[in-house]
Design an enzyme around this catalytic site. Sequence first.
Site, PDB file in Angstrom:
ATOM      1  N   HIS A 242       0.799  -1.224   0.000  1.00 25.73           N
ATOM      2  CA  HIS A 242       0.000   0.000   0.000  1.00 25.73           C
ATOM      3  C   HIS A 242       0.838   1.285   0.000  1.00 25.73           C
ATOM      4  O   HIS A 242       0.761   2.118  -0.915  1.00 25.73           O
ATOM      5  CB  HIS A 242      -0.910   0.043   1.236  1.00 25.73           C
ATOM      6  CG  HIS A 242      -1.763  -1.156   1.427  1.00 25.73           C
ATOM      7  ND1 HIS A 242      -2.907  -1.383   0.707  1.00 25.73           N
ATOM      8  CD2 HIS A 242      -1.654  -2.209   2.275  1.00 25.73           C
ATOM      9  CE1 HIS A 242      -3.469  -2.513   1.110  1.00 25.73           C
ATOM     10  NE2 HIS A 242      -2.728  -3.026   2.060  1.00 25.73           N
TER      11      HIS A 242
HETATM   12  C1  BDR Z   1      -2.930   0.680   5.405  1.00 23.69           C
HETATM   13  O1  BDR Z   1      -3.079   0.176   6.722  1.00 23.69           O
HETATM   14  C2  BDR Z   1      -1.872  -0.355   7.173  1.00 23.69           C
HETATM   15  O2  BDR Z   1      -2.055  -1.691   7.538  1.00 23.69           O
HETATM   16  C3  BDR Z   1      -0.852  -0.202   6.083  1.00 23.69           C
HETATM   17  O3  BDR Z   1       0.382   0.239   6.623  1.00 23.69           O
HETATM   18  C4  BDR Z   1      -1.450   0.828   5.160  1.00 23.69           C
HETATM   19  O4  BDR Z   1      -1.059   2.141   5.506  1.00 23.69           O
HETATM   20  C5  BDR Z   1      -3.642  -0.237   4.432  1.00 23.69           C
HETATM   21  O5  BDR Z   1      -5.002  -0.303   4.736  1.00 23.69           O
END
Ligand code: BDR
Length: 312
Positions: A242
Amino acid sequence: MTRIPLLIDTDPGQDDAIALLLAAASPELELLGVTTVAGNVPLALTTLNARKVLELAGRRDLPVCAGADRPLDVPLVTAEHVHGDTGLDGVDLPAPTLPVDPRHAADFIVQVLRERAPGTVTLCPLGPLTNIALALRRAPDVAARIRRIVLMGGGFFEGGNVTPAAEFNLYVDPQAAHEVFTSGVPITMAPLDVTHQALTRADRIAAIRALGSRAGDAVAAWMDFYERYDEQKYGQDGAPLHDPCVIAWLLAPELFQGRDCNVRIEVQSPLTRGMSVIDWWGATGLPANAQVLRHLDADGFFALLTERLGRL
Ligand code: BDR
Ligand code: CA
């Protein structure tokens, strides 16, 4: 080369860590500091992890400021089930010696925005938006000084990842997200709709491990760890990377496609708490307040990431 000045606000997190390394390795970016927030794991751990990662990147020169230890008005929800108890499970990095800067993250953000020329500094939030909202509450005048907020958060066509409706970062602090999305600051958002295309396939991890460097080994090991959760959940080859999408957009926006939309954040309904309601089709006629990224050239993204990690 004119470099892009930026602040990263983060809750590492393996994907946050990889985003920090990508930024640290990129000469187009002038990283001014790192602020930490409670999110994937509690604040003490996200701050520790950010310091470890900056040391791995050889960036002991950067201030690391701790910020909010909880969301504005709801209890903290964390994600150890995804990231492990440390938030950075998969690699044991040495205890950092880089000190924690005594300034609160929100004060540091305000200070940097006031010191730098108006319209030059980009904010890159990679976790819940608590620190950004606090900075805007403490000093509403700085909103007009922010060049752009480029954030990872939300989801619309993909739905949510922590509830059917909400993505983790916006779910954890919906009020902060609402305040940021109504601040008038130009926003680019990387929701799940785009980050779910940045999948850590086995061949991509192998290319990073083949760099044969400390950073490459750490990133490959984090990806191996991170994958176990998402592969099981989504039944796909690889996990979504992400947060590095935010940094990649700054470096190579041509890898992404999206459009300007009106985006509102649900703050009232328990069922859809933190949902990003993206008016992709312009159904409301409300003005656009965010550029929403939706498509990614994933091969180009991993080629960029691998090349940059090779510089560390
Ligand atoms: C987001 O939530 C976290 O688990 C990850 O770092 C990312 O920023 C994804 O939903
Ligand atoms: Ca994150």
